[in-house]
Design an enzyme around this catalytic site. Sequence first.
Site, PDB file in Angstrom:
ATOM      1  N   LYS A  14     -17.899  30.016  47.432  1.00  0.00           N
ATOM      2  CA  LYS A  14     -18.674  30.592  46.317  1.00  0.00           C
ATOM      3  C   LYS A  14     -19.789  29.661  45.851  1.00  0.00           C
ATOM      4  O   LYS A  14     -20.920  30.095  45.669  1.00  0.00           O
ATOM      5  CB  LYS A  14     -17.755  30.836  45.118  1.00  0.00           C
ATOM      6  CG  LYS A  14     -17.189  32.220  45.036  1.00  0.00           C
ATOM      7  CD  LYS A  14     -16.498  32.419  43.700  1.00  0.00           C
ATOM      8  CE  LYS A  14     -15.767  31.222  43.297  1.00  0.00           C
ATOM      9  NZ  LYS A  14     -14.580  31.049  42.763  1.00  0.00           N
ATOM     10  N   ARG A  89     -12.289  36.469  35.760  1.00  0.00           N
ATOM     11  CA  ARG A  89     -11.181  36.026  36.591  1.00  0.00           C
ATOM     12  C   ARG A  89      -9.887  36.718  36.196  1.00  0.00           C
ATOM     13  O   ARG A  89      -8.848  36.474  36.827  1.00  0.00           O
ATOM     14  CB  ARG A  89     -10.984  34.528  36.392  1.00  0.00           C
ATOM     15  CG  ARG A  89     -11.443  33.642  37.542  1.00  0.00           C
ATOM     16  CD  ARG A  89     -11.026  32.237  37.164  1.00  0.00           C
ATOM     17  NE  ARG A  89     -11.111  31.273  38.212  1.00  0.00           N
ATOM     18  CZ  ARG A  89     -12.193  30.549  38.485  1.00  0.00           C
ATOM     19  NH1 ARG A  89     -13.317  30.789  37.856  1.00  0.00           N
ATOM     20  NH2 ARG A  89     -12.148  29.614  39.402  1.00  0.00           N
ATOM     21  N   ARG A 128     -12.274  18.415  50.012  1.00  0.00           N
ATOM     22  CA  ARG A 128     -13.569  18.487  49.341  1.00  0.00           C
ATOM     23  C   ARG A 128     -13.839  17.247  48.483  1.00  0.00           C
ATOM     24  O   ARG A 128     -12.959  16.743  47.802  1.00  0.00           O
ATOM     25  CB  ARG A 128     -13.598  19.743  48.445  1.00  0.00           C
ATOM     26  CG  ARG A 128     -14.836  19.853  47.577  1.00  0.00           C
ATOM     27  CD  ARG A 128     -15.069  21.244  47.115  1.00  0.00           C
ATOM     28  NE  ARG A 128     -14.128  21.658  46.068  1.00  0.00           N
ATOM     29  CZ  ARG A 128     -14.195  22.835  45.457  1.00  0.00           C
ATOM     30  NH1 ARG A 128     -15.102  23.714  45.807  1.00  0.00           N
ATOM     31  NH2 ARG A 128     -13.317  23.137  44.517  1.00  0.00           N
ATOM     32  N   ARG A 161     -12.434  16.241  42.679  1.00  0.00           N
ATOM     33  CA  ARG A 161     -12.160  16.878  41.392  1.00  0.00           C
ATOM     34  C   ARG A 161     -10.663  16.786  41.087  1.00  0.00           C
ATOM     35  O   ARG A 161      -9.848  16.924  41.981  1.00  0.00           O
ATOM     36  CB  ARG A 161     -12.575  18.359  41.461  1.00  0.00           C
ATOM     37  CG  ARG A 161     -13.965  18.611  40.930  1.00  0.00           C
ATOM     38  CD  ARG A 161     -14.468  19.990  41.306  1.00  0.00           C
ATOM     39  NE  ARG A 161     -13.548  21.065  40.927  1.00  0.00           N
ATOM     40  CZ  ARG A 161     -13.828  22.354  41.083  1.00  0.00           C
ATOM     41  NH1 ARG A 161     -14.983  22.722  41.589  1.00  0.00           N
ATOM     42  NH2 ARG A 161     -12.967  23.275  40.740  1.00  0.00           N
ATOM     43  N   ARG A 172      -3.724  26.953  41.104  1.00  0.00           N
ATOM     44  CA  ARG A 172      -4.964  27.755  41.117  1.00  0.00           C
ATOM     45  C   ARG A 172      -4.852  28.952  42.057  1.00  0.00           C
ATOM     46  O   ARG A 172      -5.311  30.039  41.733  1.00  0.00           O
ATOM     47  CB  ARG A 172      -6.143  26.877  41.559  1.00  0.00           C
ATOM     48  CG  ARG A 172      -6.707  26.031  40.447  1.00  0.00           C
ATOM     49  CD  ARG A 172      -7.484  24.874  40.991  1.00  0.00           C
ATOM     50  NE  ARG A 172      -8.772  25.238  41.557  1.00  0.00           N
ATOM     51  CZ  ARG A 172      -9.428  24.482  42.431  1.00  0.00           C
ATOM     52  NH1 ARG A 172      -8.908  23.353  42.844  1.00  0.00           N
ATOM     53  NH2 ARG A 172     -10.590  24.864  42.877  1.00  0.00           N
TER      54      ARG A 172
HETATM   55  P1  ADP Z   1     -12.875  27.073  41.621  1.00  0.00           P
HETATM   56  O1  ADP Z   1     -13.511  28.398  41.824  1.00  0.00           O
HETATM   57  O2  ADP Z   1     -13.101  26.149  42.749  1.00  0.00           O
HETATM   58  O3  ADP Z   1     -11.453  27.146  41.171  1.00  0.00           O
HETATM   59  P2  ADP Z   1     -14.426  26.712  39.151  1.00  0.00           P
HETATM   60  O4  ADP Z   1     -15.396  25.615  39.042  1.00  0.00           O
HETATM   61  O5  ADP Z   1     -14.954  28.086  39.196  1.00  0.00           O
HETATM   62  O6  ADP Z   1     -13.574  26.318  40.436  1.00  0.00           O
HETATM   63  O7  ADP Z   1     -13.380  26.628  37.950  1.00  0.00           O
HETATM   64  C1  ADP Z   1     -12.644  25.468  37.682  1.00  0.00           C
HETATM   65  C2  ADP Z   1     -11.600  25.750  36.622  1.00  0.00           C
HETATM   66  O8  ADP Z   1     -12.238  26.159  35.391  1.00  0.00           O
HETATM   67  C3  ADP Z   1     -10.620  26.872  36.936  1.00  0.00           C
HETATM   68  O9  ADP Z   1      -9.558  26.463  37.747  1.00  0.00           O
HETATM   69  C4  ADP Z   1     -10.175  27.259  35.525  1.00  0.00           C
HETATM   70  O10 ADP Z   1      -9.239  26.343  35.006  1.00  0.00           O
HETATM   71  C5  ADP Z   1     -11.456  27.124  34.714  1.00  0.00           C
HETATM   72  N1  ADP Z   1     -12.181  28.413  34.683  1.00  0.00           N
HETATM   73  C6  ADP Z   1     -13.362  28.683  35.281  1.00  0.00           C
HETATM   74  N2  ADP Z   1     -13.729  29.971  35.090  1.00  0.00           N
HETATM   75  C7  ADP Z   1     -12.730  30.527  34.356  1.00  0.00           C
HETATM   76  C8  ADP Z   1     -12.482  31.832  33.843  1.00  0.00           C
HETATM   77  N3  ADP Z   1     -13.341  32.850  34.075  1.00  0.00           N
HETATM   78  N4  ADP Z   1     -11.351  32.039  33.132  1.00  0.00           N
HETATM   79  C9  ADP Z   1     -10.476  31.048  32.905  1.00  0.00           C
HETATM   80  N5  ADP Z   1     -10.641  29.805  33.362  1.00  0.00           N
HETATM   81  C10 ADP Z   1     -11.746  29.530  34.089  1.00  0.00           C
END
Ligand code: ADP
Length: 217
Positions: A14, A89, A128, A161, A172
Site C-alpha cells: 500500500k 479499517r 522491512r 518500526r 495486526r
Molecule cells: P500498516 O498498514 O503497515 O499496518 P499503517 O501505517 O497504516 O501500517 O498503520 C500503523 C498502525 O496505526 C496500525 O497498526 C494501527 O495501530 C494504527 N492505525 C492506522 N490507521 C488506523 C485506523 N484506520 N484505525 C485504527 N488504527 C489505525
Amino acid sequence: MLNIILMGPPGAGKGTQAKKIIAAYGIPHISTGDMFREAIAAKTPTGELAASYINKGMLVPDEVTIALVKERLSKDDCAKGFLLDGFPRTIPQAEALEKLTKEINRPISAVINITAEKDVLVKRITGRRVCKSCGAPFHIETLKPKVEGVCDYCGGELMQRKDDTLESLAVRLDAYEHQTLPLVKFYADRNLLHDIDGLIGLENVFKIICDIFERIK
Ligand code: ADP
Ligand code: ZN
C-alpha cells in the site's frame, strides 16, 4: 473525481503504491498511520494515546481515528480529490466515512484493494526497514540499501518500526482479518471495489491502478 480508498493487509504494498499515486495524480495523501506517527513524534495527547495501541499492533479506537480523518478530509485541498490510505479499517469507520462524504459532498469513487497471502506478508514486514528521516522503505533481502543501515535517498538511519516485529505483526494480521476484511463486502455491495493481486510486481499493480483511475476520472 479521484476520491480514492487504498486498502489491503499490512505488507501488501500500500505505502509504495500510495507514493506513486500522489506523485502521478497530485492528490492529497491521507494516511492515518502517518498521521498517528506524526502525532507520536510531536508528543501530542492523541499521539500518546495512539502509541499505546500502535506499538502492540492494535487498532486505535474508532472515535479517535474518525475525528482525525473528519478534520483532514474537510480541508480545502481535498476538494480536488484525495487518497485515503489505511482508513477505513473497521465497519464503524466505513459507516462514519460514508456519512461524512455525503455531508461534504465528496463521495468515494473507487476502493483499491491490494491482496496477498499471509506468509508473504510476514516475510515482507519482518524484513522491512524504514528511513528515520524521510520514511523511505527498504527490505533486508529484497530491497537492500546500497550501504547497510543507511538510506539511499537522504543518508538517514534505517530502523525497524516497533509494530513490524513478529509479535506485533500477529496482532495486526488478526485485526486485519477480523475487523478490516468485512470492508471488502461493504464496498463490493456498493460497486466500488477493485481487487488487485499484490504479488504481480509494483509496476504492474500501479499500471492497473492507473487504468482504473483513467476510467473514473
Ligand atoms: P500498516 O498498514 O503497515 O499496518 P499503517 O501505517 O497504516 O501500517 O498503520 C500503523 C498502525 O496505526 C496500525 O497498526 C494501527 O495501530 C494504527 N492505525 C492506522 N490507521 C488506523 C485506523 N484506520 N484505525 C485504527 N488504527 C489505525
Ligand atoms: Zn531517507
